[in-house]
Design an enzyme around this catalytic site. Structure first.
Site, mmCIF file in Angstrom:
data_model
loop_
_atom_site.group_PDB
_atom_site.id
_atom_site.type_symbol
_atom_site.label_atom_id
_atom_site.label_comp_id
_atom_site.label_asym_id
_atom_site.label_seq_id
_atom_site.Cartn_x
_atom_site.Cartn_y
_atom_site.Cartn_z
ATOM 1 N N GLY A 21 0.839 -1.204 0.000
ATOM 2 C CA GLY A 21 0.000 0.000 0.000
ATOM 3 C C GLY A 21 0.869 1.247 0.000
ATOM 4 N N ARG A 82 0.836 -5.141 -5.076
ATOM 5 C CA ARG A 82 0.970 -6.303 -4.182
ATOM 6 C C ARG A 82 1.178 -7.484 -5.123
ATOM 7 N NH1 ARG A 82 -0.695 -4.009 0.663
ATOM 8 N NH2 ARG A 82 -2.508 -2.645 0.574
ATOM 9 N N ASP A 113 5.282 -4.632 6.001
ATOM 10 C CA ASP A 113 5.848 -5.943 6.351
ATOM 11 C C ASP A 113 5.842 -6.929 5.183
ATOM 12 O OD1 ASP A 113 3.124 -6.184 6.465
ATOM 13 O OD2 ASP A 113 3.055 -7.018 8.483
ATOM 14 N N THR A 135 4.343 2.889 5.513
ATOM 15 C CA THR A 135 2.947 2.437 5.594
ATOM 16 C C THR A 135 2.196 3.370 6.533
ATOM 17 O OG1 THR A 135 1.463 0.754 6.523
ATOM 18 C CG2 THR A 135 3.706 0.690 7.304
ATOM 19 N N ASP A 137 0.009 2.424 8.469
ATOM 20 C CA ASP A 137 -0.473 1.640 9.615
ATOM 21 C C ASP A 137 0.395 1.773 10.876
ATOM 22 O OD1 ASP A 137 -2.383 0.748 7.825
ATOM 23 O OD2 ASP A 137 -1.327 -1.117 7.367
ATOM 24 N N ASP A 139 2.773 -0.073 11.831
ATOM 25 C CA ASP A 139 2.766 -1.398 12.464
ATOM 26 C C ASP A 139 4.073 -2.174 12.272
ATOM 27 O OD1 ASP A 139 2.526 -1.754 9.741
ATOM 28 O OD2 ASP A 139 0.945 -3.250 9.845
ATOM 29 N N ARG A 181 -5.109 -1.848 9.142
ATOM 30 C CA ARG A 181 -5.036 -3.318 9.013
ATOM 31 C C ARG A 181 -5.230 -3.934 10.390
ATOM 32 N NH1 ARG A 181 -3.217 -5.990 4.481
ATOM 33 N NH2 ARG A 181 -2.151 -4.131 3.746
#
Ligand code: F6P
Length: 329
Positions: A21, A82, A113, A135, A137, A139, A181
């Protein structure tokens, strides 16, 4: 892995790609990689469409001017994808063949990731890679912040501010579903920044009965509107909205913010972070490091082994979560 030698003796040509993304600030990171490499006398090749372009050989030389006028732009000039094929050994071998064909000796991978998993595979096959966390996120272990998180956070804050105006005017309860996510960072930070009455994140248990009683307590003391921020990793905001509406009788609306959170001009924070991390990735590659990710911890640039980063579980600051609850009693 650390190969002995000076910067000039290690590599003459590196590649850069963005994958997964997109996130605001990726362009600033690409710019930093290209400019820092050229600064060191190293050629840079841009790989388009992430690992898909690596497999198909969509690879072009970049010059100083290739990255002019992009530091402030959202998205990624290298495009992204992706790529399922790159998860296979066959796909990875095709990618390495292309890298060899173009004489590329090291690769900077900007992404999340999934992108790092691809970079790890390349390193396992003996091809040096460095991962740059990009990202919305937030994360990725091994860094306090990922590129794009701050911009997305400010986009969410802006949206919730606007929703709060209309929630107040109409005495409504609003459920706002935000991305992330499986991580609750965007929800937690935006909920805290916006004084949300309730924040629901995957990292902390939630009890719908408690959420309802909290809303009812608010209603009893005359509170007529409420903001509930739900991280997408917990479930559908629509389902939350339906249940809240049925059980409290409050007029409820649901907003799913969606991909608006991924776009827009990067904030100053993200531009600076991306510039620092992109340049650091080049330095590490030229020093002979491979199979590492760059990050920022306590405002210091750091790097970690990519396998360790992929094995670690993302965590959230639960003190911040408790604070959000204490401040919204
Ligand atoms: O990882 C970034 C992210 O925007 C997540 O927050 C979200 O779950 C996902 O990507 C959406 O993916 P796609 O753009 O493929 O719909």
């Amino acid at each position: 892995m650390n190969i002995e030698g000076g910067i000039d003796s290690i590599m003459k040509r590196i590649g850069v790609l963005t994958s997964g993304g997109d996130s605001p600030g990726m362009n600033a990171a690409i710019r930093a990689v290209v400019r820092k490499a050229i600064y060191h006398g190293v050629e840079v090749y841009g790989i388009y469409q992430g690992y898909a372009g690596l497999i198909s050989g969509d690879i072009r030389k970049m010059e100083l001017g290739s990255v002019g006028d992009i530091i402030h732009r959202g998205g990624t000039i290298l495009y992204t994808a992706r790529c399922e094929e790159f998860k296979t050994l066959e796909g990875q071998k095709k990618g390495i063949e292309q890298l060899k064909k173009f004489g590329i000796e090291g690769l900077v991978v900007i992404g999340g990731d999934g992108s790092f998993a691809g970079a790890q595979k390349l390193t396992e096959h003996g091809f040096p890679t460095v991962g740059v966390p990009g990202t919305i996120d937030n994360d990725i272990p091994g860094t306090d912040f990922t590129i794009g998180f701050d911009t997305a956070l400010n986009t969410v804050i802006d949206a919730i501010d606007k929703i709060r105006d209309t929630a107040t005017s109409h005495d409504r309860t609003y459920v706002i579903e935000v991305m992330g996510r499986n991580a609750g960072d965007l929800a937690l930070w935006s909920g805290l920044a916006d004084g949300a009455e309730t924040i629901v994140i995957p990292e902390a248990d939630h009890d719908i009965d408690q959420i309802i009683s909290r809303l009812q307590r608010g209603q009893e003391r005359g509170k007529k509107h409420s903001i509930i921020v739900v991280a997408e990793g917990v479930g559908s905001g629509m389902d939350f909205g339906r249940e809240i509406s049925e059980r409290t009788g409050a007029e409820t609306r649901v907003t799913v913010l969606g991909h608006i959170q991924r776009g827009g001009s990067p904030t100053g924070f993200d531009r600076v972070l991306a510039s620092r991390l992109g340049a650091k990735a080049v330095d590490l590659l030229l020093e002979g490091q491979a199979g590492v990710t760059v990050g920022i911890e306590n405002n210091k640039l750091v790097h970690h082994d990519i396998t360790e980063v992929l094995q670690r579980k993302h965590s959230i600051d639960l003190d911040m979560y408790r604070l959000s609850q204490e401040l919204s009693i």
